[in-house]
Design a protein around this motif. Structure first.
Motif, PDB file in Angstrom:
ATOM      1  N   SER A   1     -12.873 -67.435   1.276  1.00  0.00           N
ATOM      2  CA  SER A   1     -12.175 -66.930   0.097  1.00  0.00           C
ATOM      3  C   SER A   1     -10.900 -66.171   0.446  1.00  0.00           C
ATOM      4  CB  SER A   1     -13.101 -66.034  -0.721  1.00  0.00           C
ATOM      5  OG  SER A   1     -13.551 -64.950   0.060  1.00  0.00           O
ATOM      6  N   ARG A   2     -10.976 -65.299   1.466  1.00  0.00           N
ATOM      7  CA  ARG A   2      -9.827 -64.477   1.817  1.00  0.00           C
ATOM      8  C   ARG A   2      -9.790 -64.262   3.324  1.00  0.00           C
ATOM      9  NH1 ARG A   2     -10.610 -59.209  -1.494  1.00  0.00           N
ATOM     10  NH2 ARG A   2     -12.759 -59.544  -0.897  1.00  0.00           N
ATOM     11  N   GLU A   3      -8.615 -63.942   3.825  1.00  0.00           N
ATOM     12  CA  GLU A   3      -8.437 -63.631   5.242  1.00  0.00           C
ATOM     13  C   GLU A   3      -7.688 -62.318   5.368  1.00  0.00           C
ATOM     14  OE1 GLU A   3      -7.363 -67.120   7.810  1.00  0.00           O
ATOM     15  OE2 GLU A   3      -7.046 -68.044   5.839  1.00  0.00           O
ATOM     16  N   PHE A   4      -8.054 -61.535   6.397  1.00  0.00           N
ATOM     17  CA  PHE A   4      -7.460 -60.222   6.585  1.00  0.00           C
ATOM     18  C   PHE A   4      -7.151 -59.974   8.049  1.00  0.00           C
ATOM     19  CE2 PHE A   4     -10.243 -59.943   2.923  1.00  0.00           C
ATOM     20  CZ  PHE A   4      -9.492 -59.241   1.992  1.00  0.00           C
TER      21      PHE A   4
ATOM     22  N   GLU B   1     -13.537 -53.903   0.349  1.00  0.00           N
ATOM     23  CA  GLU B   1     -13.014 -55.149  -0.216  1.00  0.00           C
ATOM     24  C   GLU B   1     -14.095 -55.999  -0.880  1.00  0.00           C
ATOM     25  OE1 GLU B   1      -9.965 -56.439  -0.632  1.00  0.00           O
ATOM     26  OE2 GLU B   1      -9.085 -54.575   0.106  1.00  0.00           O
TER      27      GLU B   1
ATOM     28  N   ARG C   1     -12.324 -63.378   8.307  1.00  0.00           N
ATOM     29  CA  ARG C   1     -12.307 -64.413   7.268  1.00  0.00           C
ATOM     30  C   ARG C   1     -13.553 -64.247   6.407  1.00  0.00           C
ATOM     31  NH1 ARG C   1     -11.287 -70.654   8.539  1.00  0.00           N
ATOM     32  NH2 ARG C   1      -9.159 -69.918   8.423  1.00  0.00           N
TER      33      ARG C   1
END
Length: 139
Positions: free
Chosen positions: A9-12, A33, A119
């Protein structure tokens, strides 16, 4: 073999705070998060470390503490739920100035410098007790 497909869904990218606990920083970020499942890689340096090794015959962890500065040559792990709390299951290869390597389950370490790529997955991961290994595993 157990497996399932996951959607990311998201990467940081994270920079861990000097003086904080390595694993706690990742767990707190996941909570901030609202990340229930993730995979991460990291590198950096720590001021000390507690490393666990799982004794497969005794089915229990053995702890070794290092009160010295160490490089985090490689670190990999995942975020999942364990006992209704986010848990950053973390393994690391640590090195001394001589180049000697130490490795295992990184239970705790004081951050000197840390950089993490994380991730997040759409699907949550929940750890459950596995009778065969006596470990809390997901899937």
């Amino acid at each position: 073999m157990h497996y399932r497909e996951v959607d990311t869904s998201r990467e940081f990218l994270l920079r861990l705070e000097t003086g904080a606990d390595w694993r706690t920083e990742i767990e707190e970020f996941a909570a901030l998060e609202d990340i229930d499942a993730a995979w991460f890689g990291a590198m950096g340096a720590v001021q000390d470390a507690e490393v666990w090794f799982y004794d497969q015959d005794e089915m229990e962890y053995r702890s070794v503490t290092f009160e010295e500065p160490l490089e985090v040559a490689a670190c990999v792990g995942n975020v999942s739920f364990l006992d209704d709390e986010r848990f950053a299951h973390t393994h690391a290869v640590l090195s001394r100035p001589s180049g000697q390597s130490l490795a295992g389950h990184l239970n705790a370490a004081t951050v000197f410098a840390g950089e993490v790529y994380l991730r997040a997955f759409e699907e949550p991961l929940e750890r459950e007790h596995d009778e065969t290994t006596d470990l809390d595993l997901w899937l």
